[in-house]
Scaffold this motif. Structure first.
Motif, PDB file in Angstrom:
ATOM      1  N   ASN A 174       0.850  -1.189   0.000  1.00 19.96           N
ATOM      2  CA  ASN A 174       0.000   0.000   0.000  1.00 19.96           C
ATOM      3  C   ASN A 174       0.886   1.239   0.000  1.00 19.96           C
ATOM      4  O   ASN A 174       1.439   1.631   1.032  1.00 19.96           O
ATOM      5  CB  ASN A 174      -0.914  -0.018   1.221  1.00 19.96           C
ATOM      6  CG  ASN A 174      -1.888   1.147   1.234  1.00 19.96           C
ATOM      7  OD1 ASN A 174      -1.832   2.031   0.365  1.00 19.96           O
ATOM      8  ND2 ASN A 174      -2.773   1.182   2.208  1.00 19.96           N
ATOM      9  N   ARG A 176       0.040   4.237  -0.279  1.00 20.31           N
ATOM     10  CA  ARG A 176      -0.543   5.417   0.375  1.00 20.31           C
ATOM     11  C   ARG A 176       0.184   5.705   1.685  1.00 20.31           C
ATOM     12  O   ARG A 176       0.138   6.830   2.199  1.00 20.31           O
ATOM     13  CB  ARG A 176      -2.033   5.202   0.637  1.00 20.31           C
ATOM     14  CG  ARG A 176      -2.901   5.163  -0.622  1.00 20.31           C
ATOM     15  CD  ARG A 176      -4.369   5.056  -0.263  1.00 20.31           C
ATOM     16  NE  ARG A 176      -5.233   5.089  -1.439  1.00 20.31           N
ATOM     17  CZ  ARG A 176      -5.611   4.011  -2.110  1.00 20.31           C
ATOM     18  NH1 ARG A 176      -5.198   2.801  -1.709  1.00 20.31           N
ATOM     19  NH2 ARG A 176      -6.400   4.115  -3.162  1.00 20.31           N
ATOM     20  N   ASN A 177       0.829   4.690   2.233  1.00 12.20           N
ATOM     21  CA  ASN A 177       1.614   4.886   3.452  1.00 12.20           C
ATOM     22  C   ASN A 177       2.865   5.699   3.151  1.00 12.20           C
ATOM     23  O   ASN A 177       3.386   5.682   2.033  1.00 12.20           O
ATOM     24  CB  ASN A 177       2.032   3.529   4.038  1.00 12.20           C
ATOM     25  CG  ASN A 177       0.852   2.741   4.578  1.00 12.20           C
ATOM     26  OD1 ASN A 177       0.041   3.283   5.312  1.00 12.20           O
ATOM     27  ND2 ASN A 177       0.749   1.481   4.208  1.00 12.20           N
ATOM     28  N   SER A 178       3.363   6.400   4.154  1.00  8.41           N
ATOM     29  CA  SER A 178       4.603   7.163   3.998  1.00  8.41           C
ATOM     30  C   SER A 178       5.776   6.193   3.900  1.00  8.41           C
ATOM     31  O   SER A 178       5.656   5.006   4.237  1.00  8.41           O
ATOM     32  CB  SER A 178       4.810   8.101   5.184  1.00  8.41           C
ATOM     33  OG  SER A 178       5.066   7.343   6.363  1.00  8.41           O
ATOM     34  N   GLN A 181       6.476   4.658   7.181  1.00 10.58           N
ATOM     35  CA  GLN A 181       5.501   3.619   7.510  1.00 10.58           C
ATOM     36  C   GLN A 181       5.783   2.336   6.739  1.00 10.58           C
ATOM     37  O   GLN A 181       5.680   1.235   7.290  1.00 10.58           O
ATOM     38  CB  GLN A 181       4.077   4.119   7.208  1.00 10.58           C
ATOM     39  CG  GLN A 181       3.573   5.173   8.171  1.00 10.58           C
ATOM     40  CD  GLN A 181       2.237   5.756   7.741  1.00 10.58           C
ATOM     41  OE1 GLN A 181       2.004   6.005   6.550  1.00 10.58           O
ATOM     42  NE2 GLN A 181       1.350   5.993   8.705  1.00 10.58           N
TER      43      GLN A 181
END
Length: 373
Positions: A174, A176-178, A181
């Motif tokens: 994913n 979308r995580n930094s 992260q």
């Protein structure tokens, strides 16, 4: 169920994250001497999704690759399509209706339609297919699969193929995580190896077609080490150079190479399509594996995909379980270390158009089946 099926030009294929359903992939196949067809279909949403009362229509499309199997016969192959995923109880009937609608558009010598489904496996959602530790056991016997999938169909004609062509098991990250992260979700050993590659001076560069020989030498070493089929360099030249920029579904292809002191250690093809970055092909040198270049390469590919606006990264192939005896177990162990979500696809399902010839083809295919490498 299928209200309308219309053929269309390849350049009109809708934008999608599935590389194999893009106009770009059709161009790749065209340059390899393989023809393809594109179709729009229309179906009411309530006929796709359980508990829906929506009478409006969903309009989707899909790409078919037509493949000759000998001088007199061909098959229609739908790679990772159609993209729309109906509710479980509607999937078999949807494919049946789609196949019957397609029958009249396909060559007279076409003996079957093969759907290489990207839809999540019905058995990935079944608690009985997991052990007490939460590990996926896998799918049941082929006969059981067919009984479940043909439920609600009229002809009971869907057959589980003897082999899957594209990977049916993968891992998604994913994006979308930094970045912090993403690193935090990785296994400690994977995170350590990424940092180790940096300390050892590994750098990852994006190279062009003029550097294809670098890729091919690493690929040759990988094929020799793992004893798998060696594609000709022209195959990869086409993948890297094909363009579909005048279409609705182009793709960007990057050749990423990890090196130390200008010595190539690992390389990969990253393809960006829609909101997804896909690790399509990878290779590494037999020597200097202690530099952990493959870890640096994957991390860089995720960063590039994220910078290009992708929200997910597809590792594109692992063994179905953590089974050391499986030939793809090494990929499972390596890729699962990055901490993504394991995803099990339905794999290949066939709709015979000529049952007698299909039975003969399936029996011959069974004798020659192999794992996807």
């Amino acid at each position: 169920m299928i209200a309308d099926l219309v053929d269309k030009e390849i350049k009109e294929i809708y934008k999608t994250s599935i590389i194999q359903q893009t106009a770009y992939w059709s161009e790749v196949k065209k340059l390899q001497g393989v023809d393809s067809l594109a179709f729009n279909f229309k179906v009411k949403k309530r006929e796709l999704f359980a508990d829906s009362t929506d009478e409006s229509y969903f309009i989707g499309d899909f790409l078919i690759i037509t493949q000759a199997i000998d001088k007199d016969h061909s098959i229609a192959y739908v790679p990772y399509g159609p993209e729309i995923e109906p509710s479980e109880e509607n999937q078999g009937y949807f494919l049946e209706q789609l196949s019957e609608s397609l029958r009249h558009y396909l060559p007279k010598n076409c003996i079957m339609i093969r759907y290489d489904l990207s839809w999540e496996s019905l058995w990935a959602k079944d608690e009985d297919c997991y052990d007490i530790h939460g590990n996926w056991i896998g799918v049941p016997d082929k006969r059981i699969q067919e009984l479940r999938y043909n439920f609600n169909t009229e002809n009971w004609n869907l057959k589980k193929a003897n082999t899957d062509i594209l990977p049916s098991n993968t891992i998604f990250m994913n994006l979308r995580n930094s970045e912090d992260q993403l690193l935090g979700m990785m296994k400690p050993k994977t995170r350590y190896n990424i940092n180790l590659s940096t300390r050892k001076g590994v750098q990852v560069k994006s190279l062009g077609l003029e550097s294809l020989d670098i890729w091919y030498e690493l690929y040759r070493q990988t094929a020799q080490r793992n004893n798998f089929f060696l594609h000709d360099i022209q195959y990869f030249r086409i993948v890297l150079s094909a363009r579909a920029n005048d279409t609705q579904s182009p793709a960007d292809v990057y050749l990423l190479v990890a090196e130390v002191d200008e010595k190539p250690l690992a390389a990969m093809f990253l393809v960006v399509s829609g909101n997804r970055g896909t690790y399509l092909y990878g290779a590494s040198a037999t020597e200097n594996r202690n530099y952990m270049a493959t870890y640096a390469l994957q991390w860089k590919a995720m960063q590039v995909a994220k910078d290009k606006g992708c929200t997910e990264y597809d590792f594109f192939g692992i063994s179905p379980q953590a089974d050391p005896s499986h030939p793809m177990y090494g990929l499972y162990r390596f890729k699962s270390g990055f901490g993504g979500q394991i995803y099990h696809r339905m794999g290949c399902w066939d709709y015979p158009l000529d049952k007698e010839k299909y039975s003969f083809y399936a029996s011959m295919e069974f004798q020659n089946q192999s794992y996807h490498l």
